[in-house]
Structures are given as C-alpha cells and as structure tokens.
Design a protein around this motif. Structure first.
Motif, PDB file in Angstrom:
ATOM      1  N   ARG A   3      54.527  26.522  46.894  1.00 28.00           N
ATOM      2  CA  ARG A   3      55.032  27.250  45.724  1.00 28.00           C
ATOM      3  C   ARG A   3      54.994  28.766  45.929  1.00 28.00           C
ATOM      4  O   ARG A   3      54.583  29.518  45.056  1.00 28.00           O
ATOM      5  CB  ARG A   3      54.268  26.816  44.485  1.00 28.00           C
ATOM      6  CG  ARG A   3      54.329  25.289  44.330  1.00 28.00           C
ATOM      7  CD  ARG A   3      53.988  24.764  43.007  1.00 28.00           C
ATOM      8  NE  ARG A   3      54.746  25.423  41.975  1.00 28.00           N
ATOM      9  CZ  ARG A   3      54.274  25.589  40.746  1.00 28.00           C
ATOM     10  NH1 ARG A   3      53.085  25.134  40.423  1.00 28.00           N
ATOM     11  NH2 ARG A   3      54.998  26.183  39.843  1.00 28.00           N
ATOM     12  N   VAL A   4      55.450  29.196  47.078  1.00 36.44           N
ATOM     13  CA  VAL A   4      55.462  30.617  47.422  1.00 36.44           C
ATOM     14  C   VAL A   4      56.313  31.376  46.396  1.00 36.44           C
ATOM     15  O   VAL A   4      57.435  30.988  46.088  1.00 36.44           O
ATOM     16  CB  VAL A   4      56.010  30.828  48.852  1.00 36.44           C
ATOM     17  CG1 VAL A   4      56.144  32.310  49.170  1.00 36.44           C
ATOM     18  CG2 VAL A   4      55.099  30.139  49.860  1.00 36.44           C
ATOM     19  N   GLY A   5      55.751  32.463  45.834  1.00 34.52           N
ATOM     20  CA  GLY A   5      56.445  33.305  44.874  1.00 34.52           C
ATOM     21  C   GLY A   5      56.462  32.768  43.456  1.00 34.52           C
ATOM     22  O   GLY A   5      57.125  33.329  42.596  1.00 34.52           O
ATOM     23  N   GLU A   6      55.711  31.698  43.170  1.00 34.79           N
ATOM     24  CA  GLU A   6      55.722  31.073  41.843  1.00 34.79           C
ATOM     25  C   GLU A   6      54.433  31.270  41.048  1.00 34.79           C
ATOM     26  O   GLU A   6      54.320  30.805  39.925  1.00 34.79           O
ATOM     27  CB  GLU A   6      55.999  29.577  41.963  1.00 34.79           C
ATOM     28  CG  GLU A   6      57.353  29.258  42.528  1.00 34.79           C
ATOM     29  CD  GLU A   6      57.635  27.772  42.569  1.00 34.79           C
ATOM     30  OE1 GLU A   6      56.963  26.994  41.859  1.00 34.79           O
ATOM     31  OE2 GLU A   6      58.538  27.384  43.324  1.00 34.79           O
ATOM     32  N   ILE A   7      53.469  31.971  41.610  1.00 35.78           N
ATOM     33  CA  ILE A   7      52.171  32.165  40.962  1.00 35.78           C
ATOM     34  C   ILE A   7      51.943  33.667  40.799  1.00 35.78           C
ATOM     35  O   ILE A   7      52.185  34.444  41.722  1.00 35.78           O
ATOM     36  CB  ILE A   7      51.029  31.553  41.814  1.00 35.78           C
ATOM     37  CG1 ILE A   7      51.306  30.085  42.159  1.00 35.78           C
ATOM     38  CG2 ILE A   7      49.680  31.730  41.125  1.00 35.78           C
ATOM     39  CD1 ILE A   7      51.400  29.142  40.980  1.00 35.78           C
ATOM     40  N   ILE A   8      51.473  34.068  39.625  1.00 37.41           N
ATOM     41  CA  ILE A   8      51.130  35.479  39.424  1.00 37.41           C
ATOM     42  C   ILE A   8      49.631  35.588  39.171  1.00 37.41           C
ATOM     43  O   ILE A   8      49.052  34.776  38.444  1.00 37.41           O
ATOM     44  CB  ILE A   8      51.946  36.130  38.281  1.00 37.41           C
ATOM     45  CG1 ILE A   8      51.684  37.639  38.263  1.00 37.41           C
ATOM     46  CG2 ILE A   8      51.699  35.466  36.944  1.00 37.41           C
ATOM     47  CD1 ILE A   8      52.730  38.447  37.559  1.00 37.41           C
ATOM     48  N   LYS A   9      49.023  36.577  39.824  1.00 35.65           N
ATOM     49  CA  LYS A   9      47.582  36.818  39.690  1.00 35.65           C
ATOM     50  C   LYS A   9      47.340  37.974  38.737  1.00 35.65           C
ATOM     51  O   LYS A   9      47.970  39.028  38.863  1.00 35.65           O
ATOM     52  CB  LYS A   9      46.962  37.184  41.045  1.00 35.65           C
ATOM     53  CG  LYS A   9      46.761  36.037  41.970  1.00 35.65           C
ATOM     54  CD  LYS A   9      46.027  36.509  43.206  1.00 35.65           C
ATOM     55  CE  LYS A   9      45.272  35.352  43.776  1.00 35.65           C
ATOM     56  NZ  LYS A   9      44.325  35.719  44.791  1.00 35.65           N
ATOM     57  N   CYS A  10      46.413  37.795  37.820  1.00 36.36           N
ATOM     58  CA  CYS A  10      46.041  38.872  36.911  1.00 36.36           C
ATOM     59  C   CYS A  10      45.512  40.039  37.752  1.00 36.36           C
ATOM     60  O   CYS A  10      44.688  39.844  38.644  1.00 36.36           O
ATOM     61  CB  CYS A  10      44.969  38.380  35.942  1.00 36.36           C
ATOM     62  SG  CYS A  10      44.273  39.696  34.927  1.00 36.36           S
ATOM     63  N   PRO A  11      45.959  41.257  37.447  1.00 33.58           N
ATOM     64  CA  PRO A  11      45.512  42.401  38.254  1.00 33.58           C
ATOM     65  C   PRO A  11      44.039  42.759  38.064  1.00 33.58           C
ATOM     66  O   PRO A  11      43.463  43.454  38.893  1.00 33.58           O
ATOM     67  CB  PRO A  11      46.419  43.546  37.782  1.00 33.58           C
ATOM     68  CG  PRO A  11      46.830  43.164  36.405  1.00 33.58           C
ATOM     69  CD  PRO A  11      46.902  41.659  36.398  1.00 33.58           C
ATOM     70  N   TRP A  12      43.417  42.300  36.987  1.00 35.95           N
ATOM     71  CA  TRP A  12      42.020  42.643  36.744  1.00 35.95           C
ATOM     72  C   TRP A  12      41.049  41.680  37.402  1.00 35.95           C
ATOM     73  O   TRP A  12      40.096  42.096  38.050  1.00 35.95           O
ATOM     74  CB  TRP A  12      41.731  42.710  35.250  1.00 35.95           C
ATOM     75  CG  TRP A  12      42.320  43.885  34.539  1.00 35.95           C
ATOM     76  CD1 TRP A  12      43.081  44.895  35.074  1.00 35.95           C
ATOM     77  CD2 TRP A  12      42.211  44.168  33.152  1.00 35.95           C
ATOM     78  NE1 TRP A  12      43.460  45.779  34.105  1.00 35.95           N
ATOM     79  CE2 TRP A  12      42.939  45.360  32.906  1.00 35.95           C
ATOM     80  CE3 TRP A  12      41.592  43.532  32.087  1.00 35.95           C
ATOM     81  CZ2 TRP A  12      43.039  45.921  31.649  1.00 35.95           C
ATOM     82  CZ3 TRP A  12      41.703  44.100  30.834  1.00 35.95           C
ATOM     83  CH2 TRP A  12      42.411  45.283  30.608  1.00 35.95           C
ATOM     84  N   HIS A  13      41.225  40.387  37.196  1.00 34.78           N
ATOM     85  CA  HIS A  13      40.229  39.425  37.663  1.00 34.78           C
ATOM     86  C   HIS A  13      40.790  38.330  38.562  1.00 34.78           C
ATOM     87  O   HIS A  13      40.067  37.409  38.931  1.00 34.78           O
ATOM     88  CB  HIS A  13      39.510  38.780  36.464  1.00 34.78           C
ATOM     89  CG  HIS A  13      38.825  39.791  35.610  1.00 34.78           C
ATOM     90  ND1 HIS A  13      39.261  40.108  34.344  1.00 34.78           N
ATOM     91  CD2 HIS A  13      37.762  40.587  35.846  1.00 34.78           C
ATOM     92  CE1 HIS A  13      38.474  41.048  33.827  1.00 34.78           C
ATOM     93  NE2 HIS A  13      37.567  41.362  34.719  1.00 34.78           N
ATOM     94  N   GLY A  14      42.082  38.410  38.869  1.00 35.85           N
ATOM     95  CA  GLY A  14      42.667  37.470  39.821  1.00 35.85           C
ATOM     96  C   GLY A  14      42.966  36.088  39.263  1.00 35.85           C
ATOM     97  O   GLY A  14      43.246  35.180  40.035  1.00 35.85           O
ATOM     98  N   TRP A  15      42.900  35.913  37.950  1.00 42.77           N
ATOM     99  CA  TRP A  15      43.235  34.599  37.392  1.00 42.77           C
ATOM    100  C   TRP A  15      44.694  34.319  37.710  1.00 42.77           C
ATOM    101  O   TRP A  15      45.549  35.190  37.586  1.00 42.77           O
ATOM    102  CB  TRP A  15      42.986  34.565  35.887  1.00 42.77           C
ATOM    103  CG  TRP A  15      41.543  34.518  35.522  1.00 42.77           C
ATOM    104  CD1 TRP A  15      40.488  35.078  36.181  1.00 42.77           C
ATOM    105  CD2 TRP A  15      40.985  33.865  34.387  1.00 42.77           C
ATOM    106  NE1 TRP A  15      39.316  34.825  35.533  1.00 42.77           N
ATOM    107  CE2 TRP A  15      39.600  34.080  34.414  1.00 42.77           C
ATOM    108  CE3 TRP A  15      41.523  33.136  33.335  1.00 42.77           C
ATOM    109  CZ2 TRP A  15      38.745  33.570  33.449  1.00 42.77           C
ATOM    110  CZ3 TRP A  15      40.674  32.636  32.366  1.00 42.77           C
ATOM    111  CH2 TRP A  15      39.292  32.851  32.438  1.00 42.77           C
TER     112      TRP A  15
END
Length: 147
Positions: A81-93
């Motif tokens: 799923r390359v390019g389908e997940i976004i990480k929160c910039p603060w804690h990486g969720w």
C-alpha cells in the motif's frame, strides 16, 4: 446516532480544486465550512480527510505519506500500500488515506472522511436558469467535496 437519509441528501457541494492541482503524494488543504480538509490523489482516486489527527489535533496533512509495513515473522517485513498511509507529524500515528482508519487503534480511532468525487465543469453549472445562452466548452474537471 445514524443520520437520516434526508440529512444525507441535503449535503452541500463545495468545489475545492481542479483535478490537475492535486498531485499524487502531495495533499492540498482547503477550508470548507470552517474545517480544514485534506484532499488526496491516490493514482486518480480522490479522498478527503479532516486535516486533524484525532490523537492530539495535529495538522495531519503536514505528515509524511508512506506505506504499510507488516510482519508475519520476526525479522521479515512486508511493505504494501505504498503512498496510501499518512503519518501524523507529531507522534507518527498512521491512518489509511482511503478509509481514515487508524493503524494504531483500528477499532476506535479514525480520521473523519468526507464524500468526494470528480465532476466535469459543465455538470456544476446545470440549473433551472432561463437566460440567453451561448455555446461554451468546458475543458477541465473539478474535485467536489460533499459536506
């Protein structure tokens, strides 16, 4: 509490961008009804998520778009799923762009998702108007968020 079908029918359409403005891997943020909405292009499929991490309200669209890493066996990592997940910039969720689902707490944590579609420009100007008309051609499609 489930929404009634009349509530769903009364959603307003908001033109947010031309199709060419939203590049894969580079979300854009638009304000709609006082809310910051992130618009994502995943290989020509468009998604709209609230630009706020449900954990501690970080601007989610400032996070890194990445992939899903899973392991069935210690030491072996599968990337999908390359390019389908976004990480929160603060804690990486991590959140699934297609569904808003959290990968940290999938049963109870998610980012609010909004209906989105691509409509040709001529579909946006139809109405019961009576006026003198002239031939017009529309050369672009627009991304429309329903709220």
């Amino acid at each position: 509490m489930p929404r009634s079908s009349s509530t769903l029918r009364n959603k307003q359409k908001h033109v947010v961008a031309r199709v060419g403005e939203v590049e894969p891997g580079k979300p854009i943020v638009r304000e709609i009804k006082g809310r910051q909405i992130g618009i994502f292009n995943l290989d020509g499929d468009y998604y709209a998520l609230l630009n706020r991490c449900p954990h501690q309200s970080a601007e989610l669209c400032k996070g890194r778009i990445t992939h899903l890493s899973q392991s069935k066996v210690p030491g072996e990592v599968e990337v999908s799923r390359v390019g389908e997940i976004i990480k929160c910039p603060w804690h990486g969720w991590e959140f699934d762009i297609r569904t808003g689902q959290s990968w940290c707490d999938p049963d109870s944590m998610y980012v609010r998702q909004f209906g989105i579609k691509v409509e040709p420009g001529e579909a946006l100007v139809k109405g019961p108007y009576v006026a003198e008309t002239y031939a017009v051609s529309v050369e672009d499609s627009y991304i429309v968020v329903e709220m």
